[in-house]
Scaffold this motif. Structure first.
Motif, mmCIF file in Angstrom:
data_model
loop_
_atom_site.group_PDB
_atom_site.id
_atom_site.type_symbol
_atom_site.label_atom_id
_atom_site.label_comp_id
_atom_site.label_asym_id
_atom_site.label_seq_id
_atom_site.Cartn_x
_atom_site.Cartn_y
_atom_site.Cartn_z
ATOM 1 N N ASN A 381 0.817 -1.142 -0.018
ATOM 2 C CA ASN A 381 -0.090 -0.104 -0.066
ATOM 3 C C ASN A 381 0.927 1.272 0.017
ATOM 4 O O ASN A 381 1.900 1.197 0.520
ATOM 5 N N VAL A 382 0.522 2.387 -0.868
ATOM 6 C CA VAL A 382 1.355 3.532 -0.751
ATOM 7 C C VAL A 382 0.457 4.685 -0.771
ATOM 8 O O VAL A 382 0.921 5.828 -0.145
ATOM 9 N N THR A 383 -0.858 4.688 -0.859
ATOM 10 C CA THR A 383 -1.725 5.777 -0.694
ATOM 11 C C THR A 383 -3.160 5.255 -0.358
ATOM 12 O O THR A 383 -3.243 4.146 0.073
ATOM 13 N N ASP A 461 9.232 1.805 -4.940
ATOM 14 C CA ASP A 461 8.675 2.402 -3.690
ATOM 15 C C ASP A 461 8.835 1.702 -2.619
ATOM 16 O O ASP A 461 8.462 1.976 -1.520
ATOM 17 N N VAL B 214 18.064 4.669 -1.571
ATOM 18 C CA VAL B 214 17.732 5.582 -0.537
ATOM 19 C C VAL B 214 18.371 4.951 0.827
ATOM 20 O O VAL B 214 17.944 3.835 0.879
ATOM 21 N N PRO B 216 17.999 4.318 4.537
ATOM 22 C CA PRO B 216 16.948 4.530 5.545
ATOM 23 C C PRO B 216 17.141 5.446 6.453
ATOM 24 O O PRO B 216 18.234 4.995 7.061
ATOM 25 N N HIS B 242 12.003 2.573 16.873
ATOM 26 C CA HIS B 242 12.506 3.326 15.746
ATOM 27 C C HIS B 242 11.306 3.014 14.621
ATOM 28 O O HIS B 242 11.120 1.761 14.363
ATOM 29 N N PHE B 244 10.609 3.435 10.216
ATOM 30 C CA PHE B 244 11.008 3.960 9.135
ATOM 31 C C PHE B 244 9.750 3.829 8.064
ATOM 32 O O PHE B 244 8.989 3.112 8.243
ATOM 33 N N ALA B 245 10.164 4.550 7.138
ATOM 34 C CA ALA B 245 9.195 4.345 5.811
ATOM 35 C C ALA B 245 9.422 3.040 5.011
ATOM 36 O O ALA B 245 10.653 3.083 4.684
ATOM 37 N N LYS B 246 8.333 2.362 4.994
ATOM 38 C CA LYS B 246 8.747 1.081 4.230
ATOM 39 C C LYS B 246 8.284 1.134 2.941
ATOM 40 O O LYS B 246 8.980 0.626 2.082
ATOM 41 N N THR B 247 7.252 1.706 2.551
ATOM 42 C CA THR B 247 6.489 2.200 1.301
ATOM 43 C C THR B 247 6.692 3.753 0.986
ATOM 44 O O THR B 247 6.232 4.306 2.136
ATOM 45 N N LEU B 248 7.079 4.193 -0.057
ATOM 46 C CA LEU B 248 7.042 5.591 -0.138
ATOM 47 C C LEU B 248 6.843 5.848 -1.987
ATOM 48 O O LEU B 248 7.724 5.402 -2.399
ATOM 49 N N LEU B 249 5.990 6.514 -2.234
ATOM 50 C CA LEU B 249 5.832 6.806 -3.678
ATOM 51 C C LEU B 249 7.196 7.482 -3.975
ATOM 52 O O LEU B 249 7.313 8.783 -3.535
ATOM 53 N N GLY B 352 -2.179 5.330 3.617
ATOM 54 C CA GLY B 352 -1.135 6.009 3.117
ATOM 55 C C GLY B 352 -0.101 5.203 3.088
ATOM 56 O O GLY B 352 -0.313 4.088 2.847
ATOM 57 N N ASN B 353 1.192 5.644 3.261
ATOM 58 C CA ASN B 353 2.248 4.646 3.117
ATOM 59 C C ASN B 353 2.491 3.732 4.265
ATOM 60 O O ASN B 353 2.015 4.278 5.171
ATOM 61 N N ILE B 354 3.223 2.674 4.105
ATOM 62 C CA ILE B 354 3.451 1.902 5.288
ATOM 63 C C ILE B 354 4.761 2.057 6.078
ATOM 64 O O ILE B 354 5.839 2.476 5.362
ATOM 65 N N GLN B 356 7.673 0.891 8.652
ATOM 66 C CA GLN B 356 8.189 -0.237 9.657
ATOM 67 C C GLN B 356 8.741 0.005 10.940
ATOM 68 O O GLN B 356 9.422 1.078 10.885
ATOM 69 N N CYS B 358 10.562 -1.066 14.252
ATOM 70 C CA CYS B 358 11.225 -1.786 14.868
ATOM 71 C C CYS B 358 11.947 -1.435 16.432
ATOM 72 O O CYS B 358 11.747 -0.354 16.759
ATOM 73 N N ASN B 413 4.187 -3.351 11.354
ATOM 74 C CA ASN B 413 3.937 -2.623 10.249
ATOM 75 C C ASN B 413 3.140 -1.638 10.710
ATOM 76 O O ASN B 413 2.275 -1.899 11.621
#
Lengths: 647, 751
Positions: A381-383, A461, B214, B216, B242, B244-249, B352-354, B356, B358, B413
């Motif tokens: 999922n992203v959005t 992504d 990228v 992290p 902590h 982190f962004a796991k998915t990000l467009l 939104g984005n996921i 992680q 930890c 997550n």
């Protein structure tokens, strides 16, 4: 600004258009709702809860009015009573009292309605004693007066009379004709019935034929006509029929205020179509779908910019101008080129080339295949998720295909994987279409039937986050954690309606306080805060044991220091540059300009780096050098240095 | 991972590389060059300031390196010292630029030069260091100092990767020198923890689409708390974490603006163009003053305050207030609100984005507590609902946490979920069989799939199974279209264009790489295949027809555009805004109308010579709407006059009622259009004349008028259109009156 039909590509406009999609969903067009409330004898008799249906209806209208006000929606609302001794309307029809004309709501109107619902005597005094059997045709005639420019025009009719003008066939026929006229003008009638005293509201007697007339009768006539004219009227007709079906499906009698309010609010929110797109199942099978946002972050309402330093408060409007950096020469949009920095070189493209580069296909959804539902994971999922519903107005026969797909996917527990292109100039995304069968509850539909569209991430992504090897937990530790989870379990799961966004609440209350000139804002009840007392009571002993077992620090010191330490440290370094200004003044300092000498001094000491981006920009601005708002700090530093060097 | 990276590429360009054909028909020189350019372009795209690359050419005619002394390290050129990769470097390996060396050189010598470069550049600083050697190993190597070299690589932590031309050939096909060298190089690479690729492998690996790496960084370092850790430290839990962004467009790179137009003024390069927003105050007072006062007052953004719409008024909120009193104070935290069963969360609540989440590293107990909770959540199939505040005074968000237990680690997550305000309770008509009452079932049936249709759909869904549609080399079915196997075509496309333009500035954009598009194409199915048959059956089973777009729609858009372009809306004063609501209820007053139109007026007098459009008798309504939707100029008045004439033609002087239905339909449309388009006055005059003509025109026209009466098509009243002068009662009585009183006009009619 570019003419809407001419070709004029602009990167920013592209991006703003994408944002505008979101914003539009956020800021619907103006709609109109006219409450038409029966004030005859039956409606004034107290119901089971001691409150008369008329009173319920007025309270309900008041709540809707207040909501519009607070949420800054510019919808128009009006209230019309019928079955009154006194009359008040532009056509001087008898027994019709226009309490509030269809208009943008304001504070006095909310207060006036509040007054009436608090003191029933006042209402009686204002509109007079009840009169029965008012010609419904006349009432509906009054409803014609709705501005044409509105988005959705609707009449919310609240009555307990299931057979109005029952004694006169002519009057009933006139009423039906009027109802049809309204429908032709694009004005919908939504019925919110109460049971008549001692009886049940019988839809069959009158309203069914009014509500469903077009589903039953006219349809055939339209089909009888030649194809061309049928197509012409098709689009609107289809949508009206869909609404009719929905209205019928949702039809239920209210007995209390709460029920009425729930039903009114469910119908009040007008569906906002995000996009109409073609959905291809194969090379030759294309149907139409409409896309909606069932879930979308609601932001603070939009604002105007006003100038308050003059004698009167005035609205300011922005004008966008393109100027050459450094020299401040205005630049014509057509002379603008686009460039990317690549290996230290500006690589340039024309606007046409930018458009060509971004054109990776026409908008639409193309199904590529199917996978078991279990393959799709929550973290794919992203959005936010979109919702699809068939669009018969674009492709006749869409509903049958869509429904078949929906049912097959649901029964096989599968999802469709598809390619989705939202708009021209946005590239394709991979999406999953998840079947959603209709879920109904006591108050009607809870979740609508359709397909949820999840935008899947590309490999680009997904980030790889290294995780430390975790210790295998002891069985006792896991058991203890399970007990803690068990003691804090919410039986009904996560119900969003229990959690209002506290930021919006605070904003609304603040506005309300200013507008109504109240002294202070009441302390806000933040429904998102955990109920720490309950939690402490339930997990007290378990928590102590768990901490001992896993070796977590038992005192709060250790953890609280840990939780905020990094953050504070960061802020300190930022502040040192600006002496020890107070926290609240910090923003001002950031904004304010740094004097030329300070900058020169800092440059001499090699300290320029310590200035923030904003400060550098402000400084450049003060000496008349324009810089892009997106300029990187390094670029700004360079500009400052070159300025100091040459001056 | 060290933040800084230093890489030296060694490319063998000696005679053996361009004189020997590589296995695929081109030369080794060409293949090596291609591999190197892919490696370099990846670095240019990444454009990391702290990543430095250098280039050593081996086998050049000249000798140019810091270690060169007579007889030492001959024919090795330090082509490029360590620096950020740039376009010049990429261009230097272009086929027209790169040297075809004439003297064979020892690639181990080149290796020493590269190590020397790295050590001089990086000194004792923390760099991650790497050497890529691209060679065919055909030149005899000096292996006397091999141990020393190996030691150097190891002590300094330099990685070595080798791309060897034809290393995969049969031993018999290799020269003795090559065999020896290959063994030496393989040994070195292995000791240095690197890999040896054949040129073919390297090309394949490098040709895969890649995106910028990228590193992290944690979005949130804090505690996941259950209960109030400050007030009740005993009866609460706090697990240091902590997130982190796991998915990000990944966004498409954005272009900057520049202009070349100012070159004449002495500038050689293009000049950046910036967008500026200036704010202007709308002039005070009404329209008359606006004319004189065109110079609107400009104000700075800082002088302006926000004002929110509150019903009919605007409520200004001072900036100080907005940042203080109107702001919700929050503390940085991630607090558990409660737990619930996973199955209770609908799929569409993810917003939104996921992230992680930890356990914080090196904090006592954190990892064990996290592990215990993750396992407990997993075993109970539960999720946690949390309130998340990123930093102090940030807006709180709702989120859910669920466990992920993998061999490599245990973590949670996090996904955003909606507030009450974010959920839109839209209602949709049911798509199932039951909900409608009997009379509509015919319509409903048309929309419900039949049993046969469902069977076709089932077969179709089965035939397009992405879990088994493709078979890999070992005959195993593989899942296709997985997220991790697809790349963002948008992003790749932009960089493809940039690189192409950078290297070939005068050429037009390259064609898109077909591999990018192919990712999203349906699997190709043979004509006779199962899938193809299922598709055909499906297409045949469902008749779907495109609906012709209504022409009217266009007209609405056009008029909306016209309405927008009026300046009134943008130049309102506060007072005007306060009045806005009131005005909305009353559409703008109609423009004064010419009164010379009569029912007999010839339509031709109004026609535009540029694009004449008549309303013909065959399809009057289509043409009528076409006229209404014309945007080149206002055709409304002409359209209603023309349609009026057509209706009259259908009825007056005609025998029989053959065209009465059409006339009726047209009259309804005409009335609706007139009410909408400020032509009510015309319609009311027209209807009077039509009535008179009908009633005085014999049996058939009279019948038509009765039809009009029955259908209740009357004058347009004030209540419908503001430009009408007819009251609602007068309109209602108009039809009734006419039945009795022939040509006598109803009261209230002023025309």
């Amino acid at each position: 600004m570019a003419e809407p039909w001419s070709f004029n590509y602009d990167e920013e406009e592209e991006e703003e258009a994408a944002l505008a999609d979101e914003r539009q969903a956020e800021q619907p067009v103006k709609n109109g709702i006219l409450f038409v409330i029966d004030a005859s004898t039956a409606m004034r008799e107290p119901g089971k809860q001691g409150e008369s249906p008329l009173h319920c209806a007025l309270r309900c209208a008041g709540t809707v009015l207040l909501n519009k006000l607070v949420s800054s929606e510019e919808d128009l609302v009006g209230v019309l009573l019928y079955g009154t001794t006194k009359q008040h309307n532009s056509s001087d029809f008898r027994h019709i009292y226009l309490l509030q004309d269809l208009d943008v709501t304001d504070v006095p109107r909310v207060l006036a309605l509040e007054d009436l619902k608090t003191y029933p005597d006042k209402l009686e005094h204002l509109v007079g004693a009840p009169v029965d059997d008012v010609a419904l045709g006349d009432v509906l005639w009054m409803c014609h007066n709705v501005p044409q420019k509105l988005g959705a025009k609707r009449i919310f009719m609240i009555t307990s009379n299931d057979n109005p003008n029952g004694a006169s066939l002519a009057l009933q026929r006139a009423a039906k004709t009027r109802a049809k006229d309204l429908r032709d003008l694009g004005i919908r009638i939504e019925l919110f019935p109460f049971d008549p005293p001692g009886q049940h509201f019988d839809f069959e007697r009158f309203y069914k034929s009014v509500m469903l007339e077009n589903l039953c009768g006219d349809r055939k006539k339209i089909q009888g006509k030649d194809d061309e004219s049928k197509d012409e009227s098709n689009e609107e007709e289809e949508e009206k029929e869909e609404e009719d079906e929905l209205a019928w499906q949702e039809m239920a009698v209210s007995t209390r205020y709460e029920e009425l309010l729930t039903r009114v609010r469910r119908r009040e929110m007008k569906k906002r179509i995000r996009a109409r797109l073609p959905l291809d199942l194969s090379d030759n099978l294309r149907i139409g779908v409409r896309m909606y946002n069932l879930v979308l972050e609601r932001k603070k309402p939009k604002y105007e910019l006003v100038y308050m330093r003059g004698e009167t408060t005035r609205v300011a409007k922005p004008k966008i101008e393109l100027v050459a950096a450094m020299s401040n020469t205005p630049v014509n949009r057509k002379d603008v080129q686009y460039y990317f920095n690549f290996g230290g070189v500006k690589v340039q493209f024309t606007a046409e080339e930018m458009a060509e580069m971004k054109d990776l296909g026409d908008p639409g959804i193309r199904i590529l295949g199917f996978k078991p539902r279990s393959v799709l994971k929550r973290h794919h999922n992203v959005t936010h998720v979109f919702f699809l519903y068939p669009d018969e107005t674009a492709y006749e026969g869409s509903t049958a295909v869509f429904t078949a797909l929906l049912e097959v996917l649901a029964s096989k527990e599968k999802v469709a994987i598809a390619r989705y292109i939202g708009r021209k100039h946005t590239g394709p995304r991979l999406v999953a279409l998840i079947p959603q069968l209709e879920i109904t509850g006591q108050d009607g539909q809870v979740v609508p039937p359709g397909l949820h569209m999840v935008i899947l991430p590309f490999s680009d992504d997904i980030r790889h986050i290294p995780v430390d090897q975790a210790p295998q937990p002891l069985e006792e530790e896991v058991d203890l954690a399970k007990k803690i989870i068990g003691s804090l379990t919410m039986k009904n799961g996560f119900q969003p309606e229990n959690y209002e966004n506290p930021v919006l609440r605070k904003h609304h209350e603040f506005l309300q306080a200013i507008a109504l000139e109240r002294e202070s804002v009441e302390t806000l009840h933040d429904s998102t805060l955990p109920k720490t007392d309950t939690i402490a009571r339930r997990i007290g002993k378990l928590a102590v044991q768990f901490k001992e077992m896993t070796g977590l620090p038992t005192d709060s010191e250790a953890t609280s220091v840990y939780s905020t330490a990094t953050q504070h440290k960061k802020r300190k370094t930022g502040e040192q540059v600006m002496d020890d200004t107070e926290e609240t003044d910090r923003r001002k300092v950031m904004r304010s300009e740094i004097s030329h000498s300070t900058v020169a001094e800092m440059a001499a000491q090699g300290q320029l780096n310590k200035l923030t981006r904003d400060q550098l920009r402000a400084f450049l601005n003060s000496i008349g050098i324009r810089s892009a708002s997106s300029a990187k700090k390094a670029e700004l530093l360079e500009a400052v240095q070159s300025h100091l060097f040459t001056s | 991972m060290a933040n800084k990276e230093a890489i030296v590429f060694i490319l063998d360009v000696g005679p053996s590389t361009w004189q020997t054909a590589a296995s695929n028909g081109t030369t080794r020189w060409e293949v090596g060059r291609h591999v190197l350019s892919l490696l370099i372009s990846a670095k240019v795209v990444e454009a990391r300031k702290l990543d430095h690359v250098g280039l050593v050419l081996c086998g050049t005619a000249a000798t140019d390196n810091p270690l060169a002394e007579p007889g030492q390290y001959p024919h090795i050129t330090l082509a490029r010292p360590l620096a950020m990769a740039d376009l010049a470097l990429l261009q230097s390996v272009d086929e027209t630029q790169l040297e075809k060396g004439t003297a064979p050189a020892d690639c181990v010598d080149a290796l020493v030069v590269a190590i020397d470069m790295l050590m001089r550049h990086c000194r004792q600083l923390k760099y991650s260091k790497r050497i890529y050697l691209i060679t065919d190993a055909e030149t005899e190597a000096n292996i006397a100092d091999l141990d020393a070299i190996q030691e150097q690589l190891q002590i300094n932590g330099i990685g070595l990767d080798i791309v060897g031309h034809d290393f995969d050939a049969e031993d018999a096909a290799k020269s003795a020198t090559k065999r020896t060298n290959e063994a030496v190089l393989r040994g070195l690479a292995e000791e240095a923890g690197g890999s040896v690729f054949t040129a073919g492998e390297a090309l394949q690996l490098l040709s895969q689409f890649r995106t910028k790496r990228v590193r992290p960084t944690a979005l949130f370092r804090g505690v996941l708390s259950i209960g109030d850790c400050d007030a009740q430290p005993q009866a609460s839990l706090a697990i240091p974490i902590h997130a982190f962004a796991k998915t990000l467009l990944v966004k498409r790179p954005t272009a900057k603006k520049c202009t070349n137009l100012l070159e004449a003024s002495g500038e050689t390069n293009s000049v950046d163009v910036v967008t500026e927003r200036h704010y202007y105050l709308a002039p005070e007072g009404d329209g008359a003053e606006q004319e004189n006062d065109k110079q609107a007052q400009r104000v700075e953004r800082e002088e302006l305050e926000h004002a929110y719409v509150f019903g009919r008024s605007l409520v200004p909120v001072r900036r100080v207030d907005e940042e203080d009193a109107a702001r919700l104070t929050t503390e940085k935290s991630m607090q558990v609100i409660g737990f619930f069963a996973s199955a209770q969360l609908p799929a569409y609540f993810s917003m939104g984005n996921i992230y992680q989440v930890c356990a914080a590293p090196h904090v006592e107990g954190a990892a064990r507590a996290m592990s215990a909770f993750a396992h407990a959540l997993y075993e109970k199939d539960a999720m946690a609902l949390v309130r998340y505040v990123r930093v102090d005074n940030a807006s709180p968000k709702l989120g859910v946490l669920w466990p992920r237990i993998k061999a490599t680690g245990v973590f949670l997550n996090f996904a955003h979920v909606p507030f009450a305000d974010d959920v839109r309770h839209y209602l949709f008509a049911s798509l199932e069989h039951t909900s409608l009452p009997e009379p509509t079932s015919a319509r409903k049936r048309r929309r419900m799939p039949t049993a046969e249709q469902l069977t076709c759909m089932e077969a179709f869904v089965d035939s397009l199974d992405l879990m088994s549609g493709v078979v890999d080399g070992e005959g195993e079915a593989v899942e296709t279209l997985r997220s991790r196997d697809t790349v963002n075509p948008d992003y790749q496309r932009v960089y493809q264009c940039i690189q192409h333009r950078a290297l070939h500035p005068s050429e037009s954009l390259p064609a898109i790489d077909p591999a990018l598009i192919r990712q999203f194409e349906p699997l190709q199915s043979a004509e006779s295949s199962h899938t193809h048959k299922a598709e055909l059956a499906l297409e045949a089973a469902f008749p779907v027809k495109k609906v012709q777009k209504r022409l009217r729609q266009k007209g609405k858009v056009a008029s909306a555009v016209a309405a927008k372009s009026t300046p009134a809306e943008t130049e309102l004063s506060i007072d005007a805004i306060l009045e806005r609501g009131a005005n909305m209820a009353h559409p703008a007053a109609p423009e004064t109308q010419t009164d010379d139109r009569t029912i007999d007026e010839s339509p031709t007098t109004h026609e535009s010579s540029q694009a004449p459009v008549h309303i013909h008798t065959e399809a009057p309504l289509v043409e009528f709407h076409e006229l209404l939707s014309r945007t080149d100029r206002d055709f409304v008045s002409e359209a209603v006059v023309q349609l009026g004439n057509r209706i009259r033609g259908y009825v007056i002087g005609q025998e029989g009622d053959g065209q009465h239905a059409l006339a009726h339909e047209c009259l309804v449309e005409l009335r609706a259009a007139c009410a909408l388009e400020n032509e009510a006055a015309y319609f009311n005059r027209y209807l009077h004349k039509l009535r008179d003509a009908c009633l005085g025109g014999g049996q058939w026209p009279k019948r038509f008028w009765m039809r009009v009466q029955a259908a209740d098509i009357t004058l347009i009243a004030q209540t419908e259109a503001a430009d009408s002068e007819v009251t609602a009662e007068a309109a209602a009585q108009f039809l009734a009156g006419s039945a009795n009183a022939g040509g006598k006009r109803a009261a209230g009619d002023k025309s």
